[in-house]
Scaffold this motif. Structure first.
Motif, PDB file in Angstrom:
ATOM      1  N   LEU A  51      41.871  45.655  73.780  1.00 48.00           N
ATOM      2  CA  LEU A  51      41.933  45.388  75.217  1.00 48.00           C
ATOM      3  C   LEU A  51      41.794  46.676  76.018  1.00 48.00           C
ATOM      4  O   LEU A  51      41.076  46.728  77.015  1.00 48.00           O
ATOM      5  N   ALA A  52      42.499  47.714  75.591  1.00 48.94           N
ATOM      6  CA  ALA A  52      42.443  48.982  76.306  1.00 48.94           C
ATOM      7  C   ALA A  52      41.059  49.620  76.197  1.00 48.94           C
ATOM      8  O   ALA A  52      40.566  50.214  77.160  1.00 48.94           O
ATOM      9  N   ARG A  53      40.432  49.483  75.047  1.00 48.87           N
ATOM     10  CA  ARG A  53      39.121  50.073  74.834  1.00 48.87           C
ATOM     11  C   ARG A  53      38.049  49.355  75.663  1.00 48.87           C
ATOM     12  O   ARG A  53      37.138  49.983  76.191  1.00 48.87           O
ATOM     13  N   LYS A  56      36.745  48.588  80.617  1.00 43.63           N
ATOM     14  CA  LYS A  56      35.612  48.786  81.524  1.00 43.63           C
ATOM     15  C   LYS A  56      34.714  47.565  81.566  1.00 43.63           C
ATOM     16  O   LYS A  56      34.154  47.227  82.607  1.00 43.63           O
ATOM     17  N   ASN A  57      34.550  46.901  80.433  1.00 45.11           N
ATOM     18  CA  ASN A  57      33.659  45.747  80.365  1.00 45.11           C
ATOM     19  C   ASN A  57      34.322  44.460  80.836  1.00 45.11           C
ATOM     20  O   ASN A  57      33.672  43.597  81.405  1.00 45.11           O
ATOM     21  N   ASN A  58      35.626  44.303  80.542  1.00 47.04           N
ATOM     22  CA  ASN A  58      36.284  43.043  80.855  1.00 47.04           C
ATOM     23  C   ASN A  58      37.702  43.315  81.348  1.00 47.04           C
ATOM     24  O   ASN A  58      38.662  43.323  80.580  1.00 47.04           O
ATOM     25  N   LYS A  61      40.655  40.217  81.122  1.00 44.21           N
ATOM     26  CA  LYS A  61      41.472  40.020  79.921  1.00 44.21           C
ATOM     27  C   LYS A  61      42.635  40.997  79.897  1.00 44.21           C
ATOM     28  O   LYS A  61      43.766  40.629  79.568  1.00 44.21           O
ATOM     29  N   PHE A  62      42.370  42.248  80.237  1.00 43.26           N
ATOM     30  CA  PHE A  62      43.414  43.262  80.214  1.00 43.26           C
ATOM     31  C   PHE A  62      44.527  42.926  81.199  1.00 43.26           C
ATOM     32  O   PHE A  62      45.711  42.927  80.854  1.00 43.26           O
ATOM     33  N   TYR A  63      44.151  42.631  82.434  1.00 39.60           N
ATOM     34  CA  TYR A  63      45.168  42.361  83.445  1.00 39.60           C
ATOM     35  C   TYR A  63      45.892  41.037  83.195  1.00 39.60           C
ATOM     36  O   TYR A  63      47.068  40.898  83.529  1.00 39.60           O
TER      37      TYR A  63
END
Length: 132
Positions: A51-53, A56-58, A61-63
């Motif tokens: 998720l951390a990696r 930038k793309n998505n 999902k991270f948030y």
């Protein structure tokens, strides 16, 4: 979760039921739990790293993951007073533990004052008891 992790969890559940019924040794059960726990930790760490990696793309999902981690359970079941009555109102639920802890530190609880006076009579006259 991948299939391998789900299989480990299934094996862990089976080992627990086997241990409860006396079919599996305690050491074997604890080893199974340890292996399953380690794999769960590794899978979680890998998912968080991914998720951390890929932030930038998505970003969604991270948030979403961060927002889900911030949620807490707020429901407290009914509590019982010393008299045996059930407390269901939120304000009363908050006051009940507060009053209990306050009684411990002020010595207003009947059981606690009796214990303190007994302890004073046991020791020698020169002994000082610790204060709270």
């Amino acid at each position: 979760m991948n299939k391998e992790l789900l299989d480990k969890l299934r094996i862990k559940k089976e080992a627990y039921s086997g241990w409860k019924q006396g079919w599996v040794d305690w050491a074997e059960y604890k080893e199974t739990v340890r292996v399953a726990r380690n794999q769960i930790k590794q899978a979680k760490a890998q998912a968080e790293l991914n998720l951390a990696r890929d932030i930038k793309n998505n970003k969604k999902k991270f948030y979403r993951y961060v927002r889900d981690k911030g949620k807490t359970g707020e429901v407290v079941g009914p509590l019982q007073k010393e008299t045996g009555d059930l407390v269901t109102q939120d304000m009363d639920k908050a006051e009940l533990p507060n009053n209990f802890f306050a009684s411990v530190f002020t010595g207003k609880g009947s059981n606690r004052t009796a214990q303190v006076t007994e302890d004073k009579n046991r020791g020698s006259a020169n002994e000082e008891l610790p204060t709270v």
